[in-house]
Design a protein around this motif. Structure first.
Motif, PDB file in Angstrom:
ATOM      1  N   LEU A 135      30.937   8.032  12.060  1.00 57.53           N
ATOM      2  CA  LEU A 135      29.832   8.535  11.258  1.00 57.53           C
ATOM      3  C   LEU A 135      29.952  10.039  11.056  1.00 57.53           C
ATOM      4  N   ALA A 136      30.399  10.756  12.088  1.00 61.64           N
ATOM      5  CA  ALA A 136      30.597  12.201  11.967  1.00 61.64           C
ATOM      6  C   ALA A 136      31.620  12.517  10.881  1.00 61.64           C
ATOM      7  N   PHE A 137      32.721  11.771  10.844  1.00 69.46           N
ATOM      8  CA  PHE A 137      33.759  11.959   9.817  1.00 69.46           C
ATOM      9  C   PHE A 137      33.178  11.801   8.422  1.00 69.46           C
ATOM     10  N   LEU A 138      32.402  10.751   8.235  1.00 65.44           N
ATOM     11  CA  LEU A 138      31.856  10.456   6.905  1.00 65.44           C
ATOM     12  C   LEU A 138      30.769  11.455   6.507  1.00 65.44           C
ATOM     13  N   LEU A 139      29.890  11.783   7.432  1.00 60.78           N
ATOM     14  CA  LEU A 139      28.794  12.703   7.118  1.00 60.78           C
ATOM     15  C   LEU A 139      29.313  14.068   6.690  1.00 60.78           C
ATOM     16  N   MET A 140      30.159  14.661   7.519  1.00 63.28           N
ATOM     17  CA  MET A 140      30.624  16.011   7.225  1.00 63.28           C
ATOM     18  C   MET A 140      31.579  16.027   6.045  1.00 63.28           C
ATOM     19  N   GLY A 141      32.418  14.998   5.935  1.00 66.88           N
ATOM     20  CA  GLY A 141      33.312  14.930   4.781  1.00 66.88           C
ATOM     21  C   GLY A 141      32.546  14.938   3.475  1.00 66.88           C
ATOM     22  N   CYS A 142      31.477  14.165   3.421  1.00 62.00           N
ATOM     23  CA  CYS A 142      30.675  14.088   2.193  1.00 62.00           C
ATOM     24  C   CYS A 142      29.904  15.384   1.951  1.00 62.00           C
ATOM     25  N   PHE A 143      29.326  15.938   3.007  1.00 61.78           N
ATOM     26  CA  PHE A 143      28.496  17.131   2.838  1.00 61.78           C
ATOM     27  C   PHE A 143      29.316  18.329   2.364  1.00 61.78           C
ATOM     28  N   VAL A 144      30.397  18.610   3.047  1.00 60.47           N
ATOM     29  CA  VAL A 144      31.215  19.767   2.680  1.00 60.47           C
ATOM     30  C   VAL A 144      31.820  19.591   1.294  1.00 60.47           C
ATOM     31  N   SER A 145      32.270  18.389   0.981  1.00 64.34           N
ATOM     32  CA  SER A 145      32.885  18.159  -0.324  1.00 64.34           C
ATOM     33  C   SER A 145      31.896  18.389  -1.457  1.00 64.34           C
ATOM     34  N   ALA A 146      30.667  17.953  -1.271  1.00 68.19           N
ATOM     35  CA  ALA A 146      29.658  18.165  -2.310  1.00 68.19           C
ATOM     36  C   ALA A 146      29.446  19.656  -2.563  1.00 68.19           C
ATOM     37  N   TYR A 147      29.330  20.433  -1.490  1.00 67.38           N
ATOM     38  CA  TYR A 147      29.122  21.869  -1.660  1.00 67.38           C
ATOM     39  C   TYR A 147      30.396  22.589  -2.117  1.00 67.38           C
ATOM     40  N   ASN A 148      31.578  22.047  -1.778  1.00 71.46           N
ATOM     41  CA  ASN A 148      32.821  22.637  -2.274  1.00 71.46           C
ATOM     42  C   ASN A 148      32.878  22.657  -3.790  1.00 71.46           C
ATOM     43  N   PHE A 149      32.450  21.550  -4.425  1.00 76.48           N
ATOM     44  CA  PHE A 149      32.709  21.386  -5.850  1.00 76.48           C
ATOM     45  C   PHE A 149      31.474  21.456  -6.737  1.00 76.48           C
TER      46      PHE A 149
END
Length: 407
Positions: A223-237
């Protein structure tokens, strides 16, 4: 000795110190995020290449976490965290004088290595020192400091680079990091419940096997992998989207979207208290559902809808992370730092891997392609949250007594 409770002065000092620690860690780690479009333009990079300025740090941090946790079990918590914060601030100052993008990446990688001595050890410190009934509150306050740091780091760098330069922006963040590290050192009480262990590679490997063999921890790591992956990616782009047509906003205005992190300061504490009262298994799936809904809102071509979607997405992310991270602490009795390090290893690995993948997808399908991938990943995370609703409690002999928690 009794664990820290909200009535004790040491509890307040601990929360203040960890707030500053979380602030500095995440401000220094994510201050380059709003600079990605600028770095791409200045150094003639693709979006995927410019995203390496963050991914290289989070990737190095993920690996460093495991090593640092092993040293922390032998050397103690406070000294490791203080050293990590001071070194990370110094590396940010080095980034400000980098001659080219490769030097910037090298300094950012070293920053990630240095910060490996902070997040997991902070979680372990809280799990050891704070009474179980108040752990959700303390973890929420620490994460709120992280949210504040992530917000302020992004906003300050956006504004300063819009009017001066990205070098001045990073130098300012380095100085702020030094000041926060000093306050952290001054305020944090020494550990009272830490017990040094001999440590070593064999013990770390056996600890990893033990934690991965738990019925719930591997799901929390995923869950940690999915949560942070999604959050950072959204703010990246989201910055690339808002800087381009049809919005064509200024850099400082786009950076202002990071003010939404203020919602995380509230939601992490709110979710921690709610989870302490109602049970994590009853709250986590609801916050994950809200995060999914917020992501879908950003598909609109209306700026108000996009901001509203990012607001809901941000609120729900910090709430979900607060619940999941404190759940790791409550399920773990031995090698607390290692369990926290494993959670954060997958957390930051998700940031690096998913962030880079979204950079590739951006080049092929823009924001819609990025959202499609993130929606699939969040759907998987929601299934995990629903599965955790049926997780059996840890046997009473495996952990210290906890406050009653509804099933």
């Amino acid at each position: 000795m009794d664990r820290l409770s909200p009535a004790s002065p040491a509890f307040k000092r601990t929360n203040r110190a960890l707030f500053f620690g979380g602030f500095s860690c995440f401000a220094l780690l994510y201050c380059v995020q709003p600079l990605m479009p600028l770095l791409a333009h200045q150094f003639a990079l693709t979006p995927a290449q410019s995203s390496l300025s963050l991914s290289v740090s989070t990737g190095a941090l993920a690996v460093s976490l495991l090593v640092s946790s092993a040293f922390s079990d032998r050397l103690g918590r406070k000294n490791m965290m203080v050293t990590a914060l001071f070194l990370a601030a110094l590396m940010t100052l080095v980034c400000a004088v980098a001659h080219d993008f490769h030097q910037l990446l090298a300094a950012r990688a070293l920053l990630g290595v240095a910060l490996g001595g902070m997040p997991a050890i902070a979680m372990a410190y809280l799990s050891e020192e704070v009474e179980p009934a108040s752990l959700g509150l303390s973890m929420g306050l620490y994460i709120s400091g992280s949210a504040f740091g992530g917000m302020l780091g992004r906003v300050l760098t956006s504004v300063v680079c819009d009017f001066l330069s990205w070098r001045v922006a990073l130098a300012a963040m380095g100085v702020a990091g030094l000041l926060a590290a000093f306050e952290f050192w001054r305020s944090l009480p020494a550990s009272r419940h830490f017990r040094a262990t001999a440590g070593g590679l064999d013990e770390m490997v056996s600890g990893v096997r033990r934690h991965l063999g738990d019925a719930g921890l591997p799901w929390l790591f995923a869950l940690a992998f999915l949560l942070m992956g999604c959050f950072v990616s959204a703010y990246n782009f989201i910055g690339f989207r808002l800087l381009g047509a049809p919005f064509s906003l200024r850099q400082s205005i786009v950076g202002g979207i990071s003010f939404l992190y203020l919602l995380g300061i509230f939601s992490s504490v709110w979710a921690g208290k709610l989870a302490d009262r109602l049970g994590r298994r009853r709250v986590l799936w609801a916050t994950m559902s809200a995060m999914f809904a917020g992501l879908l809102l950003t598909l609109a071509d209306n700026l108000v809808a996009i901001v509203a979607g990012m607001a809901l997405f941000t609120f729900a992310f910090f709430a979900s992370h607060s619940i999941a991270s404190s759940w790791v602490g409550r399920r773990t009795r031995t090698q607390q730092a290692l369990a926290s390090a494993l959670y954060l290893f997958f957390y930051y690995l998700g940031s690096s891997v998913v962030g880079w993948l979204c950079g590739v997808l951006w080049g092929h399908g823009g924001w819609n392609a990025v959202v499609a991938l993130l929606a699939v990943l969040l759907a998987g995370g929601l299934l995990i949250a629903l599965r955790l609703r049926h997780l059996a409690p840890v046997p009473a002999h495996a952990v210290e007594p906890e406050a009653p928690q509804p099933a």
